[in-house]
Design a protein around this motif. Structure first.
Motif, PDB file in Angstrom:
ATOM      1  N   UNK A  13       0.804  -1.217   0.000  1.00 20.09           N
ATOM      2  CA  UNK A  13       0.000   0.000   0.000  1.00 20.09           C
ATOM      3  C   UNK A  13       0.836   1.266   0.000  1.00 20.09           C
ATOM      4  N   UNK A  14       1.937   1.282   0.752  1.00 19.98           N
ATOM      5  CA  UNK A  14       2.795   2.451   0.832  1.00 19.98           C
ATOM      6  C   UNK A  14       4.188   2.150   0.290  1.00 19.98           C
ATOM      7  N   UNK A 198       2.584  -0.703 -14.863  1.00 14.55           N
ATOM      8  CA  UNK A 198       2.118  -2.065 -14.587  1.00 14.55           C
ATOM      9  C   UNK A 198       1.550  -2.159 -13.167  1.00 14.55           C
ATOM     10  N   UNK A 199       2.293  -1.622 -12.199  1.00 16.04           N
ATOM     11  CA  UNK A 199       1.845  -1.672 -10.808  1.00 16.04           C
ATOM     12  C   UNK A 199       0.542  -0.903 -10.626  1.00 16.04           C
ATOM     13  N   UNK A 205      -7.021  -2.434 -10.948  1.00 17.01           N
ATOM     14  CA  UNK A 205      -7.860  -3.611 -11.183  1.00 17.01           C
ATOM     15  C   UNK A 205      -8.299  -4.230  -9.867  1.00 17.01           C
ATOM     16  N   UNK A 206      -7.370  -4.267  -8.906  1.00 17.35           N
ATOM     17  CA  UNK A 206      -7.702  -4.815  -7.597  1.00 17.35           C
ATOM     18  C   UNK A 206      -8.732  -3.947  -6.881  1.00 17.35           C
ATOM     19  N   UNK A 208     -10.953  -1.917  -8.322  1.00 19.32           N
ATOM     20  CA  UNK A 208     -12.233  -2.047  -9.018  1.00 19.32           C
ATOM     21  C   UNK A 208     -12.927  -3.364  -8.657  1.00 19.32           C
ATOM     22  N   UNK A 209     -12.124  -4.414  -8.518  1.00 22.60           N
ATOM     23  CA  UNK A 209     -12.688  -5.714  -8.145  1.00 22.60           C
ATOM     24  C   UNK A 209     -13.265  -5.662  -6.734  1.00 22.60           C
ATOM     25  N   UNK A 210     -12.535  -5.005  -5.818  1.00 24.38           N
ATOM     26  CA  UNK A 210     -13.016  -4.879  -4.439  1.00 24.38           C
ATOM     27  C   UNK A 210     -14.284  -4.039  -4.375  1.00 24.38           C
ATOM     28  N   UNK A 211     -14.321  -2.959  -5.179  1.00 24.04           N
ATOM     29  CA  UNK A 211     -15.502  -2.101  -5.213  1.00 24.04           C
ATOM     30  C   UNK A 211     -16.713  -2.845  -5.773  1.00 24.04           C
ATOM     31  N   UNK A 212     -16.489  -3.619  -6.825  1.00 29.07           N
ATOM     32  CA  UNK A 212     -17.584  -4.397  -7.418  1.00 29.07           C
ATOM     33  C   UNK A 212     -18.100  -5.444  -6.432  1.00 29.07           C
TER      34      UNK A 212
END
Length: 233
Positions: A13-14, A198-199, A205-206, A208-212
């Protein structure tokens, strides 16, 4: 915050390089080879670990008005000691790192963690923070170095930090097909930009997946509530 989250936060995260963009000078200057990058990351780990411990221990006795100058003096002292030790016992890696070793004094990662974390938390938490941030720095700069060295030379050289001798050279593809610009200063900016892209794409993507997933759970809970209400009526 849980101790595991403190440690993992510095890696993911950091992440100081791919997320916070701190300490870019040594990253760009010493990522031409895996040998250089690993040596620099070890020095950063030592400085960050010791400075976090010292600053955490004295955080309650340092007046708020002079905390930054005090932190800088502490960091400069630790860097000077590390610089002298490396120069005395590991001169080969010292000659490779050059002035970038002294520049750790003004590295934003070191001062940033001292101000934002070590000065506000206990010793154990500060040690975990230092280890997490240092490991995040090490992984990032080593990945950058490996990409530059492999694509720029066609091989990967492993060296002994104690003696400077080459231990093993892993030939991956013929050097005539290598993109030699990547081991030059301009190549550092290019490869860093590609890795950051890339990162960032992976993190987005991660997210957006968590939000969905959260939206789906909320919708499911809403539908369940409506169904229960209808059944009662």
């Amino acid at each position: 915050m849980k101790k595991s989250k403190i440690f993992l936060s510095g890696i993911i995260k950091e992440n100081p390089i791919f997320v916070l963009f701190l300490g870019m000078c040594p990253v760009l200057g010493t990522s031409g080879s895996f040998y250089q990058a690993f040596g620099m990351s070890v020095c950063v780990l030592l400085v960050l670990l010791v400075s976090n411990i010292v600053i955490s221990l004295i955080r309650k006795i340092v007046p708020n008005e002079v905390r930054i100058p005090v932190y800088i003096i502490i960091i400069a002292t630790i860097v000077s000691v590390v610089d002298m030790v490396v120069k005395t016992y590991f001169y080969d890696i010292y000659s490779v790192l050059g002035s970038f070793l002294q520049l750790i004094i003004v590295n934003c990662i070191i001062l940033g963690r001292a101000e934002s974390f070590a000065s506000k938390n206990g010793v154990v938490e500060s040690i975990l923070d230092a280890l997490g941030i240092s490991l995040g720095f090490m992984l990032s700069i080593c990945v950058l170095a490996v990409c530059r060295e492999v694509l720029g030379t066609g091989s990967l050289v492993f060296g002994n930090l104690l003696t400077g001798e080459k231990i093993y050279t892993l030939n991956i593809f013929p050097s005539e097909y290598a993109i030699k610009m990547l081991v030059q200063p301009a190549g550092a900016f290019l490869m860093l930009g590609l890795l950051v892209a890339v990162v960032t794409a992976i993190r987005n993507a991660s997210a957006n997946k968590a939000a969905a997933k959260a939206k789906a759970i909320a919708l499911q809970a809403k539908n369940k509530t409506v169904a229960e209400t209808t059944a009662k009526q």
